[in-house]
Design a protein around this motif. Sequence first.
Motif, mmCIF file in Angstrom:
data_model
loop_
_atom_site.group_PDB
_atom_site.id
_atom_site.type_symbol
_atom_site.label_atom_id
_atom_site.label_comp_id
_atom_site.label_asym_id
_atom_site.label_seq_id
_atom_site.Cartn_x
_atom_site.Cartn_y
_atom_site.Cartn_z
ATOM 1 N N PHE A 1 -0.723 11.110 2.245
ATOM 2 C CA PHE A 1 -0.329 12.292 3.008
ATOM 3 C C PHE A 1 -1.378 12.674 4.053
ATOM 4 O O PHE A 1 -2.576 12.667 3.777
ATOM 5 C CB PHE A 1 -0.106 13.481 2.072
ATOM 6 N N HIS A 2 -0.888 13.028 5.253
ATOM 7 C CA HIS A 2 -1.736 13.506 6.336
ATOM 8 C C HIS A 2 -1.100 14.757 6.922
ATOM 9 O O HIS A 2 0.134 14.861 6.992
ATOM 10 C CB HIS A 2 -1.864 12.456 7.446
ATOM 11 N N SER A 3 -1.923 15.690 7.372
ATOM 12 C CA SER A 3 -1.417 16.936 7.951
ATOM 13 C C SER A 3 -1.482 16.900 9.472
ATOM 14 O O SER A 3 -2.476 16.437 10.054
ATOM 15 C CB SER A 3 -2.239 18.132 7.442
ATOM 16 N N TRP A 4 -0.421 17.401 10.101
ATOM 17 C CA TRP A 4 -0.408 17.503 11.564
ATOM 18 C C TRP A 4 -1.476 18.458 12.060
ATOM 19 O O TRP A 4 -1.754 19.486 11.422
ATOM 20 C CB TRP A 4 0.933 18.031 12.050
ATOM 21 N N GLN A 5 -2.041 18.145 13.197
ATOM 22 C CA GLN A 5 -2.863 19.065 13.966
ATOM 23 C C GLN A 5 -2.183 19.210 15.324
ATOM 24 O O GLN A 5 -1.953 18.211 16.012
ATOM 25 C CB GLN A 5 -4.293 18.527 14.128
ATOM 26 N N ALA B 1 -2.836 13.619 18.790
ATOM 27 C CA ALA B 1 -2.042 12.401 18.630
ATOM 28 C C ALA B 1 -2.447 11.616 17.395
ATOM 29 O O ALA B 1 -3.623 11.564 17.018
ATOM 30 C CB ALA B 1 -2.178 11.525 19.867
ATOM 31 N N VAL B 2 -1.465 10.998 16.760
ATOM 32 C CA VAL B 2 -1.662 10.048 15.668
ATOM 33 C C VAL B 2 -1.295 8.669 16.209
ATOM 34 O O VAL B 2 -0.245 8.515 16.849
ATOM 35 C CB VAL B 2 -0.759 10.396 14.467
ATOM 36 N N GLU C 1 0.840 -1.191 0.000
ATOM 37 C CA GLU C 1 0.000 0.000 0.000
ATOM 38 C C GLU C 1 0.882 1.251 0.000
ATOM 39 O O GLU C 1 2.094 1.194 0.226
ATOM 40 C CB GLU C 1 -0.903 0.001 1.241
ATOM 41 N N ARG C 2 0.269 2.384 -0.246
ATOM 42 C CA ARG C 2 0.992 3.647 -0.163
ATOM 43 C C ARG C 2 1.568 3.829 1.246
ATOM 44 O O ARG C 2 0.968 3.395 2.231
ATOM 45 C CB ARG C 2 0.071 4.818 -0.488
ATOM 46 N N ILE C 3 2.722 4.486 1.336
ATOM 47 C CA ILE C 3 3.353 4.744 2.627
ATOM 48 C C ILE C 3 2.690 5.959 3.266
ATOM 49 O O ILE C 3 2.656 7.039 2.658
ATOM 50 C CB ILE C 3 4.856 4.993 2.462
ATOM 51 N N PRO C 4 2.180 5.834 4.489
ATOM 52 C CA PRO C 4 1.625 7.010 5.170
ATOM 53 C C PRO C 4 2.724 8.014 5.497
ATOM 54 O O PRO C 4 3.808 7.647 5.965
ATOM 55 C CB PRO C 4 1.013 6.429 6.455
ATOM 56 N N VAL C 5 2.448 9.288 5.247
ATOM 57 C CA VAL C 5 3.375 10.375 5.555
ATOM 58 C C VAL C 5 2.613 11.457 6.299
ATOM 59 O O VAL C 5 1.634 11.999 5.784
ATOM 60 C CB VAL C 5 4.006 10.977 4.279
ATOM 61 N N TRP C 6 3.053 11.747 7.526
ATOM 62 C CA TRP C 6 2.484 12.860 8.284
ATOM 63 C C TRP C 6 3.460 14.016 8.264
ATOM 64 O O TRP C 6 4.676 13.827 8.413
ATOM 65 C CB TRP C 6 2.228 12.456 9.737
ATOM 66 N N GLY C 7 2.945 15.233 8.083
ATOM 67 C CA GLY C 7 3.809 16.400 8.066
ATOM 68 C C GLY C 7 2.981 17.665 8.011
ATOM 69 O O GLY C 7 1.746 17.641 8.138
#
Length: 265
Positions: free
Chosen positions: A121-125, A129-130, A89-95
């Motif tokens: 892609f995911h954005s930090w809040q 917590a993730v 699967e696609r690699i999750p990336v948080w930033g």
Amino acid sequence: MKLTIVGCSGSFPGPQSPASCYLITAEAEGRTWRILLDLGNGSLGALQRYMDLRQIDAVFLSHLHPDHCMDLCGLHVAVHWDPAGWGRERIPVWGPAATADRMATAYGLALNPGMHEDFEFHSWQDRTAVRLGPFSITPFAVLHPAEEAYALRIEVTEPNADGVPETRVLTYSGDTDSCEGLIEAAAEADLFLCEAAFQEGRDDGISGVHLTGLRAGEMAEAAAAKRLLLTHLPVWNDANVSIGEARSRYSGQLAVAVAGVSYTV
């Protein structure tokens, strides 16, 4: 959990180390989970000494300066153009919110699809917590000249030697000057991986960019962190000077990160 220093050279790769990249591993659900804190320039090659790239469970970026994120471009090539096929699967990336567009622009890709075919892609809040496998990763906004910059607090609950569940905490400063967010992120951390790119008497007149060893020591002491591991020292820094500065303000266990060395948290 275990911390492996893939790269720790400050601001650009040095002769002994790539730029910032830290591999964190922990056991859960019958397997080893592997996450990366930052993927700075020069780090992708060194990372392959410790793992197959297909074993990456996620990448967590502290901010978008090249020495902390640019080898995501190389990872895109490894995923997208593998002749055998990626097979995962696609690699999750948080930033930060701009991560996907910044990486596409850096590689000269159209923003759509950019690297979305390879990364999720995911954005930090801030302070949200993730959760991924055994890890809980919480970003804390810090003080650095970037659109968004975060310290990352990583928590893992594992059985101790007596079989009793115990939560261990690793805090990574990212790049920052002294600020309350950093103290909150590092509160009572078992290991505080903290940048010390500046030195007193040379850079201490510059504010809002980096910590000196002295400032890092102050932050660790204020946070009551149990161990302080200085990192992100540029090639022109003397590690002994940074250690001396930190020791003047911090009373706990203290060392300087070395590429290729692993630490148990």
